[in-house]
Design a protein around this motif. Structure first.
Motif, PDB file in Angstrom:
ATOM      1  N   VAL A  95       0.843  -1.194   0.000  1.00  0.00           N
ATOM      2  CA  VAL A  95       0.000   0.000   0.000  1.00  0.00           C
ATOM      3  C   VAL A  95       0.881   1.248   0.000  1.00  0.00           C
ATOM      4  O   VAL A  95       0.689   2.166  -0.796  1.00  0.00           O
ATOM      5  CB  VAL A  95      -0.971   0.004   1.207  1.00  0.00           C
ATOM      6  N   HIS A  96       1.883   1.274   0.886  1.00  0.00           N
ATOM      7  CA  HIS A  96       2.769   2.433   0.997  1.00  0.00           C
ATOM      8  C   HIS A  96       3.453   2.732  -0.343  1.00  0.00           C
ATOM      9  O   HIS A  96       3.663   3.895  -0.692  1.00  0.00           O
ATOM     10  CB  HIS A  96       3.807   2.184   2.087  1.00  0.00           C
ATOM     11  N   SER A  97       3.774   1.699  -1.096  1.00  0.00           N
ATOM     12  CA  SER A  97       4.477   1.885  -2.370  1.00  0.00           C
ATOM     13  C   SER A  97       3.659   2.668  -3.389  1.00  0.00           C
ATOM     14  O   SER A  97       4.205   3.150  -4.376  1.00  0.00           O
ATOM     15  CB  SER A  97       4.872   0.527  -2.961  1.00  0.00           C
ATOM     16  N   GLU A  98       2.362   2.806  -3.160  1.00  0.00           N
ATOM     17  CA  GLU A  98       1.506   3.557  -4.078  1.00  0.00           C
ATOM     18  C   GLU A  98       1.135   4.942  -3.554  1.00  0.00           C
ATOM     19  O   GLU A  98       0.395   5.672  -4.207  1.00  0.00           O
ATOM     20  CB  GLU A  98       0.227   2.762  -4.379  1.00  0.00           C
ATOM     21  N   LEU A  99       1.671   5.310  -2.389  1.00  0.00           N
ATOM     22  CA  LEU A  99       1.308   6.599  -1.787  1.00  0.00           C
ATOM     23  C   LEU A  99       2.328   7.679  -2.124  1.00  0.00           C
ATOM     24  O   LEU A  99       3.534   7.415  -2.163  1.00  0.00           O
ATOM     25  CB  LEU A  99       1.183   6.457  -0.271  1.00  0.00           C
ATOM     26  N   PRO A 100       1.853   8.909  -2.333  1.00  0.00           N
ATOM     27  CA  PRO A 100       2.775  10.024  -2.585  1.00  0.00           C
ATOM     28  C   PRO A 100       3.439  10.486  -1.289  1.00  0.00           C
ATOM     29  O   PRO A 100       3.051  10.081  -0.188  1.00  0.00           O
ATOM     30  CB  PRO A 100       1.858  11.115  -3.150  1.00  0.00           C
ATOM     31  N   ALA A 101       4.433  11.345  -1.422  1.00  0.00           N
ATOM     32  CA  ALA A 101       5.125  11.909  -0.262  1.00  0.00           C
ATOM     33  C   ALA A 101       4.122  12.584   0.676  1.00  0.00           C
ATOM     34  O   ALA A 101       3.159  13.205   0.224  1.00  0.00           O
ATOM     35  CB  ALA A 101       6.172  12.929  -0.719  1.00  0.00           C
ATOM     36  N   GLY A 102       4.361  12.427   1.964  1.00  0.00           N
ATOM     37  CA  GLY A 102       3.530  13.091   2.956  1.00  0.00           C
ATOM     38  C   GLY A 102       2.227  12.394   3.283  1.00  0.00           C
ATOM     39  O   GLY A 102       1.442  12.900   4.068  1.00  0.00           O
ATOM     40  N   VAL A 103       1.983  11.236   2.691  1.00  0.00           N
ATOM     41  CA  VAL A 103       0.742  10.493   2.946  1.00  0.00           C
ATOM     42  C   VAL A 103       1.097   9.239   3.734  1.00  0.00           C
ATOM     43  O   VAL A 103       1.995   8.490   3.361  1.00  0.00           O
ATOM     44  CB  VAL A 103       0.015  10.138   1.628  1.00  0.00           C
ATOM     45  N   GLY A 104       0.378   9.016   4.829  1.00  0.00           N
ATOM     46  CA  GLY A 104       0.634   7.861   5.686  1.00  0.00           C
ATOM     47  C   GLY A 104      -0.508   6.863   5.651  1.00  0.00           C
ATOM     48  O   GLY A 104      -1.533   7.081   5.011  1.00  0.00           O
ATOM     49  N   TYR A 105      -0.338   5.771   6.369  1.00  0.00           N
ATOM     50  CA  TYR A 105      -1.354   4.717   6.421  1.00  0.00           C
ATOM     51  C   TYR A 105      -1.190   3.935   7.722  1.00  0.00           C
ATOM     52  O   TYR A 105      -0.150   4.007   8.383  1.00  0.00           O
ATOM     53  CB  TYR A 105      -1.217   3.762   5.224  1.00  0.00           C
ATOM     54  N   THR A 106      -2.198   3.186   8.057  1.00  0.00           N
ATOM     55  CA  THR A 106      -2.098   2.235   9.156  1.00  0.00           C
ATOM     56  C   THR A 106      -3.042   1.082   8.882  1.00  0.00           C
ATOM     57  O   THR A 106      -4.065   1.234   8.206  1.00  0.00           O
ATOM     58  CB  THR A 106      -2.411   2.895  10.517  1.00  0.00           C
ATOM     59  N   THR A 107      -2.704  -0.080   9.403  1.00  0.00           N
ATOM     60  CA  THR A 107      -3.557  -1.258   9.275  1.00  0.00           C
ATOM     61  C   THR A 107      -4.747  -1.111  10.210  1.00  0.00           C
ATOM     62  O   THR A 107      -4.582  -0.800  11.384  1.00  0.00           O
ATOM     63  CB  THR A 107      -2.772  -2.536   9.640  1.00  0.00           C
ATOM     64  N   VAL A 108      -5.956  -1.338   9.685  1.00  0.00           N
ATOM     65  CA  VAL A 108      -7.141  -1.337  10.537  1.00  0.00           C
ATOM     66  C   VAL A 108      -7.757  -2.729  10.645  1.00  0.00           C
ATOM     67  O   VAL A 108      -8.557  -2.975  11.540  1.00  0.00           O
ATOM     68  CB  VAL A 108      -8.210  -0.314  10.076  1.00  0.00           C
ATOM     69  N   GLU A 109      -7.373  -3.627   9.739  1.00  0.00           N
ATOM     70  CA  GLU A 109      -7.919  -4.990   9.788  1.00  0.00           C
ATOM     71  C   GLU A 109      -6.937  -5.918   9.096  1.00  0.00           C
ATOM     72  O   GLU A 109      -6.325  -5.561   8.101  1.00  0.00           O
ATOM     73  CB  GLU A 109      -9.278  -5.014   9.076  1.00  0.00           C
ATOM     74  N   LEU A 110      -6.772  -7.106   9.654  1.00  0.00           N
ATOM     75  CA  LEU A 110      -5.875  -8.118   9.107  1.00  0.00           C
ATOM     76  C   LEU A 110      -6.564  -9.468   9.233  1.00  0.00           C
ATOM     77  O   LEU A 110      -6.989  -9.840  10.325  1.00  0.00           O
ATOM     78  CB  LEU A 110      -4.556  -8.107   9.895  1.00  0.00           C
ATOM     79  N   LYS A 111      -6.696 -10.185   8.137  1.00  0.00           N
ATOM     80  CA  LYS A 111      -7.306 -11.527   8.129  1.00  0.00           C
ATOM     81  C   LYS A 111      -6.268 -12.499   7.623  1.00  0.00           C
ATOM     82  O   LYS A 111      -5.721 -12.330   6.530  1.00  0.00           O
ATOM     83  CB  LYS A 111      -8.538 -11.523   7.208  1.00  0.00           C
ATOM     84  N   PHE A 163      -3.937   8.306   5.543  1.00  0.00           N
ATOM     85  CA  PHE A 163      -3.956   9.616   6.190  1.00  0.00           C
ATOM     86  C   PHE A 163      -3.306  10.632   5.263  1.00  0.00           C
ATOM     87  O   PHE A 163      -2.118  10.559   4.988  1.00  0.00           O
ATOM     88  CB  PHE A 163      -3.193   9.579   7.522  1.00  0.00           C
ATOM     89  N   ARG A 164      -4.101  11.556   4.792  1.00  0.00           N
ATOM     90  CA  ARG A 164      -3.596  12.616   3.929  1.00  0.00           C
ATOM     91  C   ARG A 164      -3.567  13.903   4.734  1.00  0.00           C
ATOM     92  O   ARG A 164      -4.356  14.090   5.640  1.00  0.00           O
ATOM     93  CB  ARG A 164      -4.479  12.763   2.702  1.00  0.00           C
ATOM     94  N   GLY A 165      -2.664  14.796   4.418  1.00  0.00           N
ATOM     95  CA  GLY A 165      -2.562  16.056   5.148  1.00  0.00           C
ATOM     96  C   GLY A 165      -1.200  16.207   5.762  1.00  0.00           C
ATOM     97  O   GLY A 165      -0.278  15.446   5.498  1.00  0.00           O
ATOM     98  N   GLU A 166      -1.060  17.182   6.640  1.00  0.00           N
ATOM     99  CA  GLU A 166       0.218  17.473   7.269  1.00  0.00           C
ATOM    100  C   GLU A 166       0.754  16.242   7.990  1.00  0.00           C
ATOM    101  O   GLU A 166       0.031  15.568   8.717  1.00  0.00           O
ATOM    102  CB  GLU A 166       0.046  18.624   8.266  1.00  0.00           C
ATOM    103  N   LYS A 173      -3.860  13.844  13.581  1.00  0.00           N
ATOM    104  CA  LYS A 173      -4.802  14.945  13.765  1.00  0.00           C
ATOM    105  C   LYS A 173      -5.932  14.889  12.750  1.00  0.00           C
ATOM    106  O   LYS A 173      -7.026  15.351  13.008  1.00  0.00           O
ATOM    107  CB  LYS A 173      -4.090  16.290  13.646  1.00  0.00           C
ATOM    108  N   ASP A 174      -5.651  14.282  11.568  1.00  0.00           N
ATOM    109  CA  ASP A 174      -6.666  14.244  10.513  1.00  0.00           C
ATOM    110  C   ASP A 174      -7.408  12.911  10.483  1.00  0.00           C
ATOM    111  O   ASP A 174      -8.096  12.606   9.534  1.00  0.00           O
ATOM    112  CB  ASP A 174      -6.017  14.517   9.160  1.00  0.00           C
ATOM    113  N   ALA A 175      -7.291  12.126  11.520  1.00  0.00           N
ATOM    114  CA  ALA A 175      -7.857  10.777  11.516  1.00  0.00           C
ATOM    115  C   ALA A 175      -9.292  10.754  12.027  1.00  0.00           C
ATOM    116  O   ALA A 175      -9.615  10.061  12.970  1.00  0.00           O
ATOM    117  CB  ALA A 175      -6.982   9.847  12.346  1.00  0.00           C
ATOM    118  N   GLY A 176     -10.161  11.524  11.380  1.00  0.00           N
ATOM    119  CA  GLY A 176     -11.582  11.492  11.742  1.00  0.00           C
ATOM    120  C   GLY A 176     -12.225  10.224  11.238  1.00  0.00           C
ATOM    121  O   GLY A 176     -11.604   9.427  10.544  1.00  0.00           O
ATOM    122  N   PRO A 177     -13.476   9.998  11.569  1.00  0.00           N
ATOM    123  CA  PRO A 177     -14.169   8.797  11.119  1.00  0.00           C
ATOM    124  C   PRO A 177     -14.229   8.728   9.597  1.00  0.00           C
ATOM    125  O   PRO A 177     -14.328   9.740   8.915  1.00  0.00           O
ATOM    126  CB  PRO A 177     -15.580   8.958  11.698  1.00  0.00           C
TER     127      PRO A 177
END
Length: 185
Positions: A95-111, A163-166, A173-177
């Motif tokens: 997933v990270h390999s497809e994200l631009p600079a400054g964009v993060g991610y986290t796992t929310v589910e793993l099966k 997570f997009r943004g600063e 900080k931008d992790a709303g629902p």
């Protein structure tokens, strides 16, 4: 039942925050390739568990590991946590390999599906993670864990939140629902 000799293992790592800072300025693909070339430190978890990146391309990452005695559980096989760590790492990095600079991610589910036991005789295993979908807020990926002969030991899927943004969401900080503001994908 006799007592066996104690064994030991020493683990060392570099400051992981140096890589996290560099990640803010690089695309995910550039960041992962820089780690693979040794230009940026790898994550301490990889050193602790004895695995690393074997291949990186956009939407696909392969991790490798040689199962060792220190991976064993009390019943004499490799603990399922090693496979889970490989799955989570390979899919998350895909997933990270497809994200631009400054964009993060986290796992929310793993099966995870385990198909057969892993032992030290299994030899080198490869965990290939591939993206299925990368949207605005949600990404999905899949992975397969195989030995060098192509025998399948397990497979998995994941859902990641983007997570997009600063700071790419590093401070969350931008992790709303999901669904609040921008679309879910």
């Amino acid at each position: 039942m006799g007592v066996t000799a104690n064994r030991s293992r020493t683990v060392s790592w570099q400051d992981p925050l140096a890589g996290a800072e560099a990640a803010k300025e690089m695309s995910g693909l550039e960041f992962l390739r820089s780690m693979g070339r040794g230009e940026l430190p790898g994550p301490p978890i990889a050193e602790l568990m004895g695995f690393g990146v074997a291949e990186v391309e956009e939407g696909r990452v392969v991790f490798e590991c040689v199962p060792a005695e220190y991976h064993y559980n009390p019943i004499g096989t490799v603990h399922g946590g090693l496979a889970c760590a490989l799955f989570d790492s390979a899919m998350g990095c895909a997933v990270h390999s497809e994200l631009p600079a400054g964009v993060g991610y986290t796992t929310v589910e793993l099966k995870v599906n385990f198909l057969r036991p892993i032992g030290i005789r299994t030899g080198r295993v490869l965990c290939e993670g591939k993206t299925i979908h990368v949207g605005g807020r949600i990404a999905t990926a899949e992975a397969r864990l195989l030995d060098e002969g192509g025998r399948l030991y397990g497979h998995a899927t994941t859902t990641c939140m983007i997570f997009r943004g600063e700071n790419g969401g590093n401070d969350r900080k931008d992790a709303g629902p999901v669904g609040e503001g921008e679309g879910a994908s």
